[in-house]
Design a protein around this motif. Structure first.
Motif, PDB file in Angstrom:
ATOM      1  N   VAL A  79       0.855  -1.188   0.000  1.00 57.05           N
ATOM      2  CA  VAL A  79       0.000   0.000   0.000  1.00 57.05           C
ATOM      3  C   VAL A  79       0.889   1.236   0.000  1.00 57.05           C
ATOM      4  CG1 VAL A  79      -1.794   1.273   1.229  1.00 57.05           C
ATOM      5  CG2 VAL A  79      -1.806  -1.239   1.249  1.00 57.05           C
ATOM      6  N   THR A  80       0.704   2.110  -0.994  1.00 55.19           N
ATOM      7  CA  THR A  80       1.527   3.317  -1.126  1.00 55.19           C
ATOM      8  C   THR A  80       0.640   4.545  -1.108  1.00 55.19           C
ATOM      9  OG1 THR A  80       3.136   2.107  -2.472  1.00 55.19           O
ATOM     10  CG2 THR A  80       3.229   4.523  -2.537  1.00 55.19           C
ATOM     11  N   LEU A  81       1.005   5.540  -0.301  1.00 59.92           N
ATOM     12  CA  LEU A  81       0.242   6.783  -0.228  1.00 59.92           C
ATOM     13  C   LEU A  81       0.582   7.673  -1.421  1.00 59.92           C
ATOM     14  CD1 LEU A  81       0.740   7.609   3.574  1.00 59.92           C
ATOM     15  CD2 LEU A  81      -1.244   6.541   2.493  1.00 59.92           C
ATOM     16  N   THR A  82      -0.412   8.410  -1.865  1.00 59.72           N
ATOM     17  CA  THR A  82      -0.187   9.304  -3.008  1.00 59.72           C
ATOM     18  C   THR A  82       0.090  10.744  -2.588  1.00 59.72           C
ATOM     19  OG1 THR A  82      -2.542   9.821  -3.180  1.00 59.72           O
ATOM     20  CG2 THR A  82      -1.744   7.894  -4.398  1.00 59.72           C
ATOM     21  N   GLY A  83      -0.021  11.022  -1.299  1.00 63.35           N
ATOM     22  CA  GLY A  83       0.230  12.378  -0.826  1.00 63.35           C
ATOM     23  C   GLY A  83      -1.019  13.187  -0.614  1.00 63.35           C
ATOM     24  N   ALA A  84      -2.183  12.625  -0.914  1.00 64.93           N
ATOM     25  CA  ALA A  84      -3.440  13.349  -0.710  1.00 64.93           C
ATOM     26  C   ALA A  84      -3.717  13.524   0.781  1.00 64.93           C
ATOM     27  CB  ALA A  84      -4.592  12.594  -1.381  1.00 64.93           C
ATOM     28  N   LYS A  85      -4.476  14.557   1.099  1.00 65.00           N
ATOM     29  CA  LYS A  85      -4.787  14.863   2.499  1.00 65.00           C
ATOM     30  C   LYS A  85      -5.788  13.854   3.066  1.00 65.00           C
ATOM     31  CE  LYS A  85      -6.528  18.607   5.430  1.00 65.00           C
ATOM     32  NZ  LYS A  85      -7.096  19.983   5.448  1.00 65.00           N
ATOM     33  N   PRO A  86      -5.573  13.375   4.311  1.00 68.41           N
ATOM     34  CA  PRO A  86      -6.512  12.426   4.930  1.00 68.41           C
ATOM     35  C   PRO A  86      -7.900  13.043   5.075  1.00 68.41           C
ATOM     36  CG  PRO A  86      -4.467  12.526   6.170  1.00 68.41           C
ATOM     37  CD  PRO A  86      -4.415  13.635   5.178  1.00 68.41           C
ATOM     38  N   TYR A  87      -8.944  12.220   4.879  1.00 74.55           N
ATOM     39  CA  TYR A  87     -10.320  12.700   4.960  1.00 74.55           C
ATOM     40  C   TYR A  87     -10.799  12.777   6.405  1.00 74.55           C
ATOM     41  CZ  TYR A  87     -15.393  12.800   4.341  1.00 74.55           C
ATOM     42  OH  TYR A  87     -16.714  13.135   4.419  1.00 74.55           O
ATOM     43  N   ASP A  88     -10.403  11.813   7.244  1.00 75.04           N
ATOM     44  CA  ASP A  88     -10.835  11.796   8.649  1.00 75.04           C
ATOM     45  C   ASP A  88      -9.771  11.119   9.513  1.00 75.04           C
ATOM     46  OD1 ASP A  88     -11.102   9.095   8.130  1.00 75.04           O
ATOM     47  OD2 ASP A  88     -13.293   9.110   8.067  1.00 75.04           O
ATOM     48  N   ALA A  89     -10.113  10.858  10.773  1.00 77.80           N
ATOM     49  CA  ALA A  89      -9.131  10.318  11.718  1.00 77.80           C
ATOM     50  C   ALA A  89      -8.663   8.915  11.330  1.00 77.80           C
ATOM     51  CB  ALA A  89      -9.729  10.291  13.132  1.00 77.80           C
ATOM     52  N   VAL A  90      -9.532   8.112  10.731  1.00 76.66           N
ATOM     53  CA  VAL A  90      -9.122   6.764  10.332  1.00 76.66           C
ATOM     54  C   VAL A  90      -8.165   6.837   9.146  1.00 76.66           C
ATOM     55  CG1 VAL A  90      -9.911   4.519   9.496  1.00 76.66           C
ATOM     56  CG2 VAL A  90     -11.226   5.714  11.247  1.00 76.66           C
ATOM     57  N   ASP A  91      -8.443   7.724   8.206  1.00 75.51           N
ATOM     58  CA  ASP A  91      -7.473   7.940   7.115  1.00 75.51           C
ATOM     59  C   ASP A  91      -6.127   8.382   7.689  1.00 75.51           C
ATOM     60  OD1 ASP A  91      -9.480   7.343   5.374  1.00 75.51           O
ATOM     61  OD2 ASP A  91      -9.369   9.211   4.222  1.00 75.51           O
ATOM     62  N   GLN A  92      -6.173   9.246   8.689  1.00 73.24           N
ATOM     63  CA  GLN A  92      -4.927   9.701   9.310  1.00 73.24           C
ATOM     64  C   GLN A  92      -4.205   8.538   9.984  1.00 73.24           C
ATOM     65  OE1 GLN A  92      -3.511  12.974   9.257  1.00 73.24           O
ATOM     66  NE2 GLN A  92      -1.816  11.660   9.908  1.00 73.24           N
ATOM     67  N   ALA A  93      -4.964   7.611  10.564  1.00 75.20           N
ATOM     68  CA  ALA A  93      -4.364   6.427  11.181  1.00 75.20           C
ATOM     69  C   ALA A  93      -3.665   5.577  10.128  1.00 75.20           C
ATOM     70  CB  ALA A  93      -5.426   5.605  11.912  1.00 75.20           C
ATOM     71  N   VAL A  94      -4.243   5.497   8.942  1.00 73.78           N
ATOM     72  CA  VAL A  94      -3.586   4.774   7.840  1.00 73.78           C
ATOM     73  C   VAL A  94      -2.280   5.472   7.476  1.00 73.78           C
ATOM     74  CG1 VAL A  94      -3.769   4.077   5.427  1.00 73.78           C
ATOM     75  CG2 VAL A  94      -5.757   3.860   6.939  1.00 73.78           C
ATOM     76  N   HIS A  95      -2.326   6.804   7.357  1.00 75.54           N
ATOM     77  CA  HIS A  95      -1.105   7.564   7.047  1.00 75.54           C
ATOM     78  C   HIS A  95      -0.046   7.333   8.117  1.00 75.54           C
ATOM     79  CE1 HIS A  95      -2.188  10.447   3.662  1.00 75.54           C
ATOM     80  NE2 HIS A  95      -3.320   9.784   3.868  1.00 75.54           N
ATOM     81  N   ASP A  96      -0.448   7.389   9.373  1.00 71.29           N
ATOM     82  CA  ASP A  96       0.508   7.201  10.466  1.00 71.29           C
ATOM     83  C   ASP A  96       1.101   5.797  10.448  1.00 71.29           C
ATOM     84  OD1 ASP A  96      -0.094   9.767  11.244  1.00 71.29           O
ATOM     85  OD2 ASP A  96      -1.462   9.164  12.873  1.00 71.29           O
ATOM     86  N   ALA A  97       0.257   4.801  10.142  1.00 68.53           N
ATOM     87  CA  ALA A  97       0.739   3.417  10.130  1.00 68.53           C
ATOM     88  C   ALA A  97       1.693   3.163   8.974  1.00 68.53           C
ATOM     89  CB  ALA A  97      -0.446   2.453  10.044  1.00 68.53           C
ATOM     90  N   VAL A  98       1.449   3.814   7.853  1.00 67.49           N
ATOM     91  CA  VAL A  98       2.357   3.670   6.713  1.00 67.49           C
ATOM     92  C   VAL A  98       3.711   4.282   7.049  1.00 67.49           C
ATOM     93  CG1 VAL A  98       2.815   4.437   4.352  1.00 67.49           C
ATOM     94  CG2 VAL A  98       0.556   3.522   4.970  1.00 67.49           C
ATOM     95  N   GLY A  99       3.679   5.425   7.725  1.00 63.33           N
ATOM     96  CA  GLY A  99       4.924   6.035   8.182  1.00 63.33           C
ATOM     97  C   GLY A  99       5.674   6.796   7.107  1.00 63.33           C
ATOM     98  N   ALA A 100       6.906   7.136   7.439  1.00 60.85           N
ATOM     99  CA  ALA A 100       7.710   7.997   6.570  1.00 60.85           C
ATOM    100  C   ALA A 100       8.110   7.316   5.267  1.00 60.85           C
ATOM    101  CB  ALA A 100       8.958   8.452   7.314  1.00 60.85           C
ATOM    102  N   THR A 101       8.118   5.980   5.255  1.00 58.04           N
ATOM    103  CA  THR A 101       8.539   5.274   4.037  1.00 58.04           C
ATOM    104  C   THR A 101       7.536   5.453   2.906  1.00 58.04           C
ATOM    105  OG1 THR A 101       7.445   3.243   4.765  1.00 58.04           O
ATOM    106  CG2 THR A 101       9.742   3.540   5.398  1.00 58.04           C
ATOM    107  N   GLY A 102       6.284   5.757   3.245  1.00 56.30           N
ATOM    108  CA  GLY A 102       5.266   5.963   2.221  1.00 56.30           C
ATOM    109  C   GLY A 102       4.611   4.699   1.724  1.00 56.30           C
ATOM    110  N   SER A 103       5.106   3.533   2.166  1.00 55.98           N
ATOM    111  CA  SER A 103       4.533   2.259   1.732  1.00 55.98           C
ATOM    112  C   SER A 103       4.580   1.256   2.872  1.00 55.98           C
ATOM    113  CB  SER A 103       5.306   1.681   0.532  1.00 55.98           C
ATOM    114  OG  SER A 103       5.241   2.538  -0.578  1.00 55.98           O
TER     115      SER A 103
END
Length: 343
Positions: A79-103
């Motif tokens: 799973v790789t983030l595209t850089g889009a802004k999180p929609y809510d707290a759960v999206d933010q949790a996904v971003h946090d779990a992915v971490g700095a590596t982006g994947s």
């Protein structure tokens, strides 16, 4: 022989166990701040949690992110983030779990997000509405019933010893077996009236799901970006899981189904290993499980078919198996008994 006064010991133990069992059973059923059913207006991720637990919340959030092009999922389940802004707290949790590596690998990401505070807070909200039972209270109620069984066993043992000693010394007063008989009857009545609740969803929660699964397909009115198409797909996913959602991307569906199956297999393996392990290995695994589970709650006892909280080993969010605000992969292996839900 034993004088009848010696039945005071098992009597005190049994009465204490009865009071504890009755109290914990009542707390499972109690709703501190009851609210009316929200009908078909329940938010998307709240619906996913109610219908399928933390695992369903992750699946719904990830598909939502995929549809809004916030993530890309490769054939290798990365799973790789595209850089889009999180929609809510759960999206933010996904971003946090992915971490700095982006994947991050899909299975590992699923387990981390299920344990996150953002997901567990959804369970707290549903419990506050009386739609879900708090898993830590259910665990206490089960423990109370086990203690009651032990107290009843003590009564039987004391009665047996009294009879045995009486046979060896007929000069003394015979023990009155009506006392242990009454105690056993009291314990049996308490067991019958404090039967554990079946599942984490309350009767009000079942009615809420029935309202949403009405004759017309449910489309969420909140929890979906206004710019995002596919609300009906997300609604079907939240209510019924991947099997009924009908995702157009079959590779994504297969990858997410495989990740959910892997989580379930891990939960079953942990439960088996915990059951058959020796007491020494049990205590060491229990301490490590507690540390990983202490930050989660509903996911511990909940799977997609069923549902733990934050600061307890498989307990509620903000208390030791207690009130909200503070998520084991319920884990706890769910250990806490349950794993981290399927999809």
């Amino acid at each position: 022989m034993w004088h009848n006064s010696y039945f005071v010991i098992p009597a005190v133990l049994l009465v204490a166990a009865v009071l504890y069992a009755a109290g914990t059973h009542q707390r499972v059923r109690h709703v501190a701040r009851p609210q009316g059913l929200p009908g078909r207006g329940l938010p998307l991720l709240d619906t996913a949690f109610l219908a399928g637990g933390p695992g369903r919340v992750f699946d719904t959030a990830l598909v939502r992110m995929h549809l809004s092009e916030q993530v890309v999922i490769s054939r290798s389940n990365l799973v790789t983030l595209t850089g889009a802004k999180p929609y809510d707290a759960v999206d933010q949790a996904v971003h946090d779990a992915v971490g700095a590596t982006g994947s991050r690998e899909l299975g590992a990401l699923r387990r981390m997000v299920m344990r996150s505070a953002a997901v567990q807070e959804i369970g707290d909200r549903l419990a506050d509405r009386g739609l879900l039972r708090r898993p830590e209270r259910m665990q206490r109620a089960r423990t109370a019933r086990r203690l009651l069984w032990l107290a009843m066993l003590d009564v039987v043992l004391f009665a047996g010893l009294a009879l045995l000693l009486d046979d060896n010394d007929a000069l003394h007063e015979r023990p009155n077996l009506l006392i242990p008989g009454f105690l056993l009857l009291l314990g049996a009545v308490c067991l019958a009236t404090s039967t554990p609740a079946k599942g984490r969803i309350t009767p009000a929660g079942q009615r809420q799901l029935s309202l949403m699964q009405g004759s017309t397909p449910w489309t969420p009115s909140s929890g979906v970006s206004p710019r995002l198409a596919g609300g009906a797909v997300l609604g079907a996913l939240a209510l019924g899981g991947l099997a009924v959602a009908g995702l157009e991307n079959q590779e994504l569906e297969q990858a997410m189904t495989a990740a959910a199956a892997q989580d379930e297999a891990m939960r079953q393996a942990q439960a088996s290993s915990s059951f058959f392990s020796s007491s020494s290995s049990s205590s060491s695994s229990s301490s490590s499980s507690s540390s990983s589970c202490s930050s989660s709650g509903y996911s511990c006892s909940a799977t997609d078919s069923g549902s733990t909280h934050h600061h307890s080993s498989c307990g509620s969010s903000h208390s030791s198996c207690g009130s909200s605000h503070s998520s084991c992969g319920s884990s706890c292996g769910s250990s806490c008994g349950g794993g981290c839900g399927g999809s």
